[in-house]
Motif scaffolding. Structure first.
Motif, mmCIF file in Angstrom:
data_model
loop_
_atom_site.group_PDB
_atom_site.id
_atom_site.type_symbol
_atom_site.label_atom_id
_atom_site.label_comp_id
_atom_site.label_asym_id
_atom_site.label_seq_id
_atom_site.Cartn_x
_atom_site.Cartn_y
_atom_site.Cartn_z
ATOM 1 N N ASP A 389 0.844 -1.192 0.000
ATOM 2 C CA ASP A 389 0.000 0.000 0.000
ATOM 3 C C ASP A 389 0.883 1.246 0.000
ATOM 4 O O ASP A 389 0.451 2.331 -0.355
ATOM 5 C CB ASP A 389 -0.932 -0.018 1.221
ATOM 6 N N GLY A 412 9.190 -5.154 -8.519
ATOM 7 C CA GLY A 412 8.288 -5.253 -7.372
ATOM 8 C C GLY A 412 8.693 -6.257 -6.312
ATOM 9 O O GLY A 412 7.840 -6.986 -5.794
ATOM 10 N N ASP A 439 5.121 -4.147 6.808
ATOM 11 C CA ASP A 439 5.648 -5.164 7.733
ATOM 12 C C ASP A 439 6.078 -6.414 6.973
ATOM 13 O O ASP A 439 7.123 -7.004 7.242
ATOM 14 C CB ASP A 439 4.613 -5.489 8.834
ATOM 15 N N GLY A 440 5.308 -6.794 5.943
ATOM 16 C CA GLY A 440 5.701 -7.982 5.173
ATOM 17 C C GLY A 440 7.005 -7.764 4.432
ATOM 18 O O GLY A 440 7.900 -8.611 4.442
ATOM 19 N N ALA A 441 7.125 -6.603 3.829
ATOM 20 C CA ALA A 441 8.343 -6.300 3.058
ATOM 21 C C ALA A 441 9.545 -6.276 3.983
ATOM 22 O O ALA A 441 10.595 -6.843 3.689
ATOM 23 C CB ALA A 441 8.183 -4.956 2.359
ATOM 24 N N ASN A 466 0.366 -3.176 9.300
ATOM 25 C CA ASN A 466 -1.071 -3.487 9.183
ATOM 26 C C ASN A 466 -1.286 -4.986 9.295
ATOM 27 O O ASN A 466 -2.260 -5.528 8.779
ATOM 28 C CB ASN A 466 -1.630 -2.962 7.859
ATOM 29 N N GLY A 468 0.177 -7.750 8.087
ATOM 30 C CA GLY A 468 0.173 -8.747 7.014
ATOM 31 C C GLY A 468 0.295 -8.169 5.621
ATOM 32 O O GLY A 468 0.576 -6.995 5.433
ATOM 33 N N THR A 470 -1.271 -6.774 2.994
ATOM 34 C CA THR A 470 -2.567 -6.160 2.667
ATOM 35 C C THR A 470 -2.816 -6.046 1.178
ATOM 36 O O THR A 470 -3.943 -6.234 0.729
ATOM 37 C CB THR A 470 -2.662 -4.787 3.366
ATOM 38 N N ILE A 471 -1.773 -5.786 0.371
ATOM 39 C CA ILE A 471 -2.035 -5.756 -1.081
ATOM 40 C C ILE A 471 -2.624 -7.093 -1.509
ATOM 41 O O ILE A 471 -3.623 -7.170 -2.220
ATOM 42 C CB ILE A 471 -0.750 -5.485 -1.899
ATOM 43 N N GLU A 472 -2.013 -8.164 -1.038
ATOM 44 C CA GLU A 472 -2.518 -9.478 -1.441
ATOM 45 C C GLU A 472 -3.929 -9.680 -0.919
ATOM 46 O O GLU A 472 -4.777 -10.273 -1.575
ATOM 47 C CB GLU A 472 -1.591 -10.589 -0.937
HETATM 48 C C1 LIG Z 1 3.541 -10.639 -0.568
HETATM 49 C C2 LIG Z 1 3.414 -9.481 -1.488
HETATM 50 N N1 LIG Z 1 3.741 -9.617 -2.838
HETATM 51 C C3 LIG Z 1 4.261 -10.860 -3.417
HETATM 52 C C4 LIG Z 1 5.757 -10.915 -3.357
HETATM 53 C C5 LIG Z 1 6.402 -12.018 -2.805
HETATM 54 N N2 LIG Z 1 7.766 -12.065 -2.751
HETATM 55 C C6 LIG Z 1 8.502 -11.018 -3.188
HETATM 56 C C7 LIG Z 1 9.993 -11.112 -3.091
HETATM 57 N N3 LIG Z 1 7.928 -9.893 -3.720
HETATM 58 C C8 LIG Z 1 6.569 -9.833 -3.830
HETATM 59 N N4 LIG Z 1 6.003 -8.698 -4.384
HETATM 60 C C9 LIG Z 1 2.969 -8.239 -1.068
HETATM 61 S S1 LIG Z 1 2.798 -6.950 -2.151
HETATM 62 C C10 LIG Z 1 2.583 -7.952 0.371
HETATM 63 O O1 LIG Z 1 1.230 -7.492 0.382
HETATM 64 C C11 LIG Z 1 3.459 -6.896 0.991
HETATM 65 O O2 LIG Z 1 3.051 -6.783 2.352
HETATM 66 P P1 LIG Z 1 3.530 -5.514 3.208
HETATM 67 O O3 LIG Z 1 4.947 -5.232 2.969
HETATM 68 O O4 LIG Z 1 3.105 -5.735 4.602
HETATM 69 O O5 LIG Z 1 2.711 -4.290 2.548
HETATM 70 P P2 LIG Z 1 1.121 -4.146 2.509
HETATM 71 O O6 LIG Z 1 0.588 -4.629 3.820
HETATM 72 O O7 LIG Z 1 0.907 -2.660 2.325
HETATM 73 O O8 LIG Z 1 0.630 -4.964 1.362
#
Ligand SMILES: C/C(NCc1cnc(C)nc1N)=C(/S)[C@H](O)COP(=O)(O)OP(=O)(O)O
Ligand SMILES: [Mg+2]
Length: 564
Positions: A389, A412, A439-441, A466, A468, A470-472
């Protein structure tokens, strides 16, 4: 002293402007690392792993045009390949140098760090698929030609390259390098093609009433920002940017008409694009993500100016070997003034949304974090926005003159901002770098915060927690989008060590008040990174994400075409 293969590579890297090389040592590259470190212009920067090493070099290349990472064979290079994929997708010349087995062992022995077979070309083969040039030095005498070829190709094509150096060749005698001009001289445009493209484009545009310029991410990759401004100010029309191009045209410019991203555009950019009768597409990239799941593909004729070619829609003509820079400057000299889309845009330009400050003690919201981030921006700021997000929060920011913006929209890779901003900040120490990440990143590449501590880089990390992915969640939810919640503030302080380096500051924020307090401390903290964990509700995301996620999910779930 003996001039060696390692010295040749070191000298060439220094001559193309490299001042920091990112490394993870391994017994296949140690002699090479000695030679690089011995060069007076090069400073070795250790990274915690090769994914971060390659992403740091990618970020470094954003700051100064080229980057280099040096890793060991297989166990190192395979992780580095991911950052090289980013460099390829993002049009950045990153040089991946990998140590390799001793030439006497090739086809003779089984070696560690390999697949355990008598096959030592698999890595070179793999590298060929994700670079524009991949070379393996097998004899010291071949090193000059191979190294020059790889570096020249990287700079010409704005793509990554691969150089493989066997462990027993780095210290072997080697010829000294000739003038660097032979390696860095650009390819001039073909004169007849350039003339014909400019004449054709001018004539075509004279037949149109409502031109809009759409700026894409490749303009910056070939340093054509100034040439773009010349054309913009010669036509006088409205200028909109693709999201991945944010930061390559000043947003305080009178002709700036917003970020065009279909239904999640800013400042009504989509309205003026829909009103146009021709789009002048400069360095643009149309993907599922940048067209909101194909719902925002341009529907009017496009004049397309790319890195080294031009395409006209009517007559339908293609001109190769026309450098973007040359085309823009020449077209600016011949094109006729036509400001009617700018006049119309000034009638429909939306009034700036006054970000309402939420009261101090209320639960923190995404909107409040975005509002306070906006207040942080100065001409010396560089904002890195992470996939998540954060993309939408970042794209909505209004950049003051001089502020810079980095995004990795094509590749990405979540977590990219941490190592990439580290590499970038080393090349641009006079700028204040701020990250908008999730947080995921953060969980993907958190280790590189420890290198920000070690090198005392005062990066400000705004982590939106947030709970987890959230985009997913907005594209397609499932239990897999939940992650273990870390104590992020505590984690970064674990990177502080008694025996030296700077200090990481870890802060938590649950209210608007706590964010503004934390930001004050972050700005004052110069001896290392500051992480501010902004805790918001799991479903608190931008409306743009919900719209964009809906259409991307629809595009992802199209059933296979019948005849396939
Ligand atoms: C898992 C994935 N994309 C798949 C993915 C999986 N693995 C890698 C290396 N890159 C990717 N984009 C994405 S966008 C998550 O929502 C990111 O979560 P977070 O960092 O927490 O951001 P939001 O909560 O704002 O979405
Ligand atoms: Mg998240």
């Amino acid at each position: 002293a003996l001039f060696t293969v390692g010295d040749y590579l070191a000298e060439r890297l220094a001559q193309i402007g490299i001042r920091h090389h990112f490394i993870v040592p391994g017994d296949y590259n140690l002699i090479l690392l000695d030679k690089l470190e011995a060069h007076p212009s090069l400073t070795e920067v250790g990274c915690t792993n090769e994914l971060n090493c390659s992403l740091a070099a990618e970020g470094y290349a954003r700051a100064c045009g080229v980057g280099v990472c040096v890793v060991t064979y297989s166990v190192g290079a395979f992780s580095a390949f991911n950052g090289i994929g980013s460099a390829y997708a993002e049009n950045l010349p990153v040089i991946l140098v990998s140590g390799a087995p001793n030439t006497n062992d090739v086809d003779q022995h089984l070696l560690h760090h390999t697949l355990g077979e008598h096959d030592f070309i698999y890595q070179l083969e793999m590298a060929k698929r994700i670079t524009c040039c991949a070379v393996a030095i097998r004899r010291a005498a071949h090193a000059p030609e191979l190294i020059d070829r790889a570096i020249r190709t990287a700079l010409l094509k704005r793509k990554p390259v691969y150089i493989e150096v066997p462990t027993n060749l780095s210290g072997e005698a080697c010829a000294q390098p000739g003038p660097i001009s032979a390696v860095v001289k650009p390819f001039p445009s073909d004169a007849p093609a350039l003339d014909a493209a400019v004449t054709g484009a001018s004539e075509f545009l004279r037949s149109k009433q409502k031109p809009v310029i759409l700026v894409g991410p490749k303009v910056r990759r070939v340093g054509a920002e100034k040439a773009l401004r010349k054309l913009v100010e010669a036509i006088g029309c409205a200028v909109v940017l693709q999201p991945a191009a944010k930061g390559s045209f000043p947003e305080d410019h009178a002709q700036f008409a917003g970020i065009f991203w279909g239904q999640v555009s800013t400042l009504a950019a989509d309205t003026i694009v829909n009103w146009a009768d021709v789009l002048i597409c400069i360095g643009t990239v149309f993907t599922d993500y940048s067209t909101v799941g194909w719902t925002a593909l341009p529907s009017v004729p496009q004049l397309i100016a790319d890195i080294d070619n031009v395409a006209l829609p009517n007559p339908n003509m293609y001109f190769s070997h026309v450098q973007l820079q040359d085309f823009l400057v020449r077209l600016a000299e011949t094109v006729t003034w036509n400001s009617c889309t700018m006049t119309e845009y000034n009638r429909l330009r939306p009034d700036p949304a006054l970000g309402q400050a939420s009261r101090g003690q209320e639960r923190l919201t995404r909107k409040e974090v975005a509002r306070q981030t906006q207040l942080l921006l100065t001409p010396e700021t560089t904002v890195f926005t992470e996939t998540g997000d954060s993309w939408f929060n970042g794209i909505q920011l209004c950049l003051p003159p001089g502020a810079e913006f980095e995004i990795e929209m094509q590749w990405g890779h979540i977590g990219w901002t941490i190592p990439a901003s580290f590499g970038y900040a080393l090349a641009k120490p006079d700028r204040r770098t701020i990250l908008m990440t999730g947080d995921g990143a953060f969980q993907m590449t958190a280790q590189e915060v420890s290198q920000m501590v070690r090198c005392r880089i005062p990066i400000i990390i705004l982590l939106i927690n947030n709970r987890g992915y959230t985009i997913e969640v907005e594209i397609h939810d499932g239990l897999y989008n939940r992650i273990q919640n870390w104590n992020y503030a505590l984690l970064v302080e674990a990177f502080n060590s008694e025996d030296g380096g700077g200090r990481a500051l870890g802060l938590k924020a649950h209210t608007a008040e706590q964010v503004s307090e934390a930001l004050k401390r972050a700005i004052a903290h110069k001896d290392g990174p500051t992480l501010i964990e902004c805790n918001i509700h799991q479903d608190d995301c931008s409306r743009e994400l919900i719209t964009w996620g809906h259409f991307v999910a629809a595009a992802n779930s199209r059933v296979p075409a019948k005849d396939k």
